[in-house]
Design a protein around this motif. Structure first.
Motif, PDB file in Angstrom:
ATOM      1  N   VAL A  91      62.734 -35.669   5.486  1.00  0.00           N
ATOM      2  CA  VAL A  91      62.690 -34.207   5.490  1.00  0.00           C
ATOM      3  C   VAL A  91      61.484 -33.770   6.313  1.00  0.00           C
ATOM      4  N   ARG A  92      61.714 -32.932   7.314  1.00  0.00           N
ATOM      5  CA  ARG A  92      60.611 -32.450   8.160  1.00  0.00           C
ATOM      6  C   ARG A  92      60.120 -31.073   7.745  1.00  0.00           C
ATOM      7  N   TYR A  93      61.029 -30.258   7.170  1.00  0.00           N
ATOM      8  CA  TYR A  93      60.676 -28.883   6.826  1.00  0.00           C
ATOM      9  C   TYR A  93      61.054 -28.590   5.384  1.00  0.00           C
ATOM     10  N   ILE A  94      60.205 -27.807   4.732  1.00  0.00           N
ATOM     11  CA  ILE A  94      60.449 -27.389   3.359  1.00  0.00           C
ATOM     12  C   ILE A  94      60.340 -25.873   3.320  1.00  0.00           C
ATOM     13  N   ARG A  95      61.350 -25.241   2.764  1.00  0.00           N
ATOM     14  CA  ARG A  95      61.334 -23.786   2.611  1.00  0.00           C
ATOM     15  C   ARG A  95      60.753 -23.459   1.237  1.00  0.00           C
ATOM     16  N   LEU A  96      59.734 -22.639   1.229  1.00  0.00           N
ATOM     17  CA  LEU A  96      59.111 -22.193  -0.008  1.00  0.00           C
ATOM     18  C   LEU A  96      59.673 -20.820  -0.348  1.00  0.00           C
ATOM     19  N   TRP A  97      60.361 -20.726  -1.464  1.00  0.00           N
ATOM     20  CA  TRP A  97      61.065 -19.508  -1.848  1.00  0.00           C
ATOM     21  C   TRP A  97      60.419 -18.862  -3.066  1.00  0.00           C
ATOM     22  N   PHE A  98      60.470 -17.532  -3.095  1.00  0.00           N
ATOM     23  CA  PHE A  98      60.050 -16.729  -4.242  1.00  0.00           C
ATOM     24  C   PHE A  98      60.769 -15.401  -4.116  1.00  0.00           C
ATOM     25  N   THR A  99      60.673 -14.553  -5.127  1.00  0.00           N
ATOM     26  CA  THR A  99      61.325 -13.250  -5.044  1.00  0.00           C
ATOM     27  C   THR A  99      60.286 -12.142  -5.132  1.00  0.00           C
ATOM     28  N   ASP A 100      60.651 -10.999  -4.556  1.00  0.00           N
ATOM     29  CA  ASP A 100      59.796  -9.823  -4.706  1.00  0.00           C
ATOM     30  C   ASP A 100      60.099  -9.190  -6.065  1.00  0.00           C
ATOM     31  N   VAL A 101      59.442  -8.089  -6.393  1.00  0.00           N
ATOM     32  CA  VAL A 101      59.626  -7.475  -7.709  1.00  0.00           C
ATOM     33  C   VAL A 101      61.030  -6.912  -7.909  1.00  0.00           C
ATOM     34  N   LEU A 102      61.765  -6.720  -6.837  1.00  0.00           N
ATOM     35  CA  LEU A 102      63.137  -6.231  -6.945  1.00  0.00           C
ATOM     36  C   LEU A 102      64.152  -7.371  -7.016  1.00  0.00           C
ATOM     37  N   GLY A 103      63.679  -8.609  -6.923  1.00  0.00           N
ATOM     38  CA  GLY A 103      64.566  -9.758  -7.030  1.00  0.00           C
ATOM     39  C   GLY A 103      65.119 -10.261  -5.718  1.00  0.00           C
ATOM     40  N   PHE A 104      64.644  -9.713  -4.591  1.00  0.00           N
ATOM     41  CA  PHE A 104      65.125 -10.178  -3.296  1.00  0.00           C
ATOM     42  C   PHE A 104      64.397 -11.453  -2.899  1.00  0.00           C
ATOM     43  N   LEU A 105      65.153 -12.433  -2.431  1.00  0.00           N
ATOM     44  CA  LEU A 105      64.593 -13.720  -2.052  1.00  0.00           C
ATOM     45  C   LEU A 105      63.714 -13.580  -0.815  1.00  0.00           C
ATOM     46  N   LYS A 106      62.536 -14.158  -0.898  1.00  0.00           N
ATOM     47  CA  LYS A 106      61.576 -14.184   0.205  1.00  0.00           C
ATOM     48  C   LYS A 106      61.151 -15.623   0.410  1.00  0.00           C
ATOM     49  N   GLY A 107      60.502 -15.913   1.504  1.00  0.00           N
ATOM     50  CA  GLY A 107      60.018 -17.267   1.689  1.00  0.00           C
ATOM     51  C   GLY A 107      59.483 -17.519   3.076  1.00  0.00           C
ATOM     52  N   PHE A 108      58.940 -18.714   3.224  1.00  0.00           N
ATOM     53  CA  PHE A 108      58.467 -19.179   4.516  1.00  0.00           C
ATOM     54  C   PHE A 108      58.621 -20.686   4.548  1.00  0.00           C
ATOM     55  N   THR A 109      58.527 -21.238   5.738  1.00  0.00           N
ATOM     56  CA  THR A 109      58.770 -22.663   5.930  1.00  0.00           C
ATOM     57  C   THR A 109      57.478 -23.385   6.263  1.00  0.00           C
ATOM     58  N   ILE A 110      57.320 -24.569   5.673  1.00  0.00           N
ATOM     59  CA  ILE A 110      56.177 -25.420   5.976  1.00  0.00           C
ATOM     60  C   ILE A 110      56.693 -26.768   6.477  1.00  0.00           C
ATOM     61  N   THR A 111      55.813 -27.546   7.053  1.00  0.00           N
ATOM     62  CA  THR A 111      56.175 -28.899   7.478  1.00  0.00           C
ATOM     63  C   THR A 111      55.914 -29.873   6.335  1.00  0.00           C
ATOM     64  N   ALA A 112      56.487 -31.055   6.457  1.00  0.00           N
ATOM     65  CA  ALA A 112      56.275 -32.089   5.445  1.00  0.00           C
ATOM     66  C   ALA A 112      54.794 -32.452   5.334  1.00  0.00           C
ATOM     67  N   ASP A 113      54.059 -32.362   6.435  1.00  0.00           N
ATOM     68  CA  ASP A 113      52.626 -32.656   6.403  1.00  0.00           C
ATOM     69  C   ASP A 113      51.847 -31.647   5.550  1.00  0.00           C
ATOM     70  N   GLU A 114      52.357 -30.429   5.427  1.00  0.00           N
ATOM     71  CA  GLU A 114      51.692 -29.393   4.638  1.00  0.00           C
ATOM     72  C   GLU A 114      52.077 -29.441   3.153  1.00  0.00           C
ATOM     73  N   LEU A 115      53.062 -30.256   2.821  1.00  0.00           N
ATOM     74  CA  LEU A 115      53.587 -30.281   1.461  1.00  0.00           C
ATOM     75  C   LEU A 115      52.560 -30.635   0.393  1.00  0.00           C
ATOM     76  N   PRO A 116      51.690 -31.625   0.584  1.00  0.00           N
ATOM     77  CA  PRO A 116      50.699 -31.899  -0.465  1.00  0.00           C
ATOM     78  C   PRO A 116      49.850 -30.674  -0.817  1.00  0.00           C
ATOM     79  N   ARG A 117      49.483 -29.895   0.177  1.00  0.00           N
ATOM     80  CA  ARG A 117      48.707 -28.675  -0.074  1.00  0.00           C
ATOM     81  C   ARG A 117      49.530 -27.639  -0.832  1.00  0.00           C
ATOM     82  N   ALA A 118      50.828 -27.500  -0.457  1.00  0.00           N
ATOM     83  CA  ALA A 118      51.700 -26.534  -1.126  1.00  0.00           C
ATOM     84  C   ALA A 118      51.897 -26.887  -2.597  1.00  0.00           C
ATOM     85  N   LEU A 119      51.925 -28.186  -2.896  1.00  0.00           N
ATOM     86  CA  LEU A 119      52.093 -28.639  -4.273  1.00  0.00           C
ATOM     87  C   LEU A 119      50.785 -28.579  -5.058  1.00  0.00           C
ATOM     88  N   GLY A 120      49.669 -28.691  -4.372  1.00  0.00           N
ATOM     89  CA  GLY A 120      48.364 -28.690  -5.032  1.00  0.00           C
ATOM     90  C   GLY A 120      47.766 -27.312  -5.108  1.00  0.00           C
TER      91      GLY A 120
END
Length: 163
Positions: free
Chosen positions: A21-50
């Motif tokens: 896997v090269r890319y991971i999409r990080l998803w969350f919703t706004d206060v109205l429930g609409f899906l939002k997100g951005f993409t990170i690389t696999a190299d950035e994943l440890p930081r996203a998890l920590g």
């Protein structure tokens, strides 16, 4: 691709390497429930998890004013899934919890609100069961994304040709 439900950060990292896997999409919703997100690389994943990944909360409906816009999206490893519709190369997604820079949960994060209310209900002896509401749209044809369905909930006179 089979559904994979890792529970820990190490398991997620192992799956990312195993499935290339090269890319991971990080998803969350706004206060109205609409899906939002951005993409990170696999190299950035440890930081996203920590520590999480910073983003501009003032760009998200109901999150923050421009003066207090710094927010952190921390990926939840239990929500890791490889997206089945990405056919060129494996892409994964994870839902995130939203935090303020001081490390406290953001009170306007719908996941935080849900978790807080589920804990409160549990203290009172209740079990809360939820399920998704599936929605769909009619398109003109399989190759063209012209939406035919213009109706809304409980419209007296349907506004779409699906009727």
């Amino acid at each position: 691709m089979k559904r994979i439900k890792p529970k820990r950060q190490q398991e997620v990292m192992k799956l990312v390497r195993e499935y290339k896997v090269r890319y991971i999409r990080l998803w969350f919703t706004d206060v109205l429930g609409f899906l939002k997100g951005f993409t990170i690389t696999a190299d950035e994943l440890p930081r996203a998890l920590g520590e999480g990944m910073g983003f501009d909360g003032s760009s998200i409906e109901g999150f923050a004013r421009i003066e207090e816009s710094d927010m952190i999206a921390r990926a939840d490893p239990t929500t890791f899934t490889i997206l089945p519709w990405e056919d060129k190369e494996p892409v994964a997604r994870m839902f995130c919890d939203i935090y303020l820079p001081n490390g406290r949960p953001f009170a306007g994060d719908p996941r935080y609100v849900l978790k807080k209310n589920l804990a409160r209900a549990k203290k009172m002896g209740f079990t809360y069961c939820v399920g998704p509401e599936l929605e769909y749209f009619y398109f003109n044809n399989p190759k063209n994304a012209i939406v035919l369905d213009r109706g809304g909930y409980f419209d007296l006179t349907p506004l779409d040709i699906a009727q």
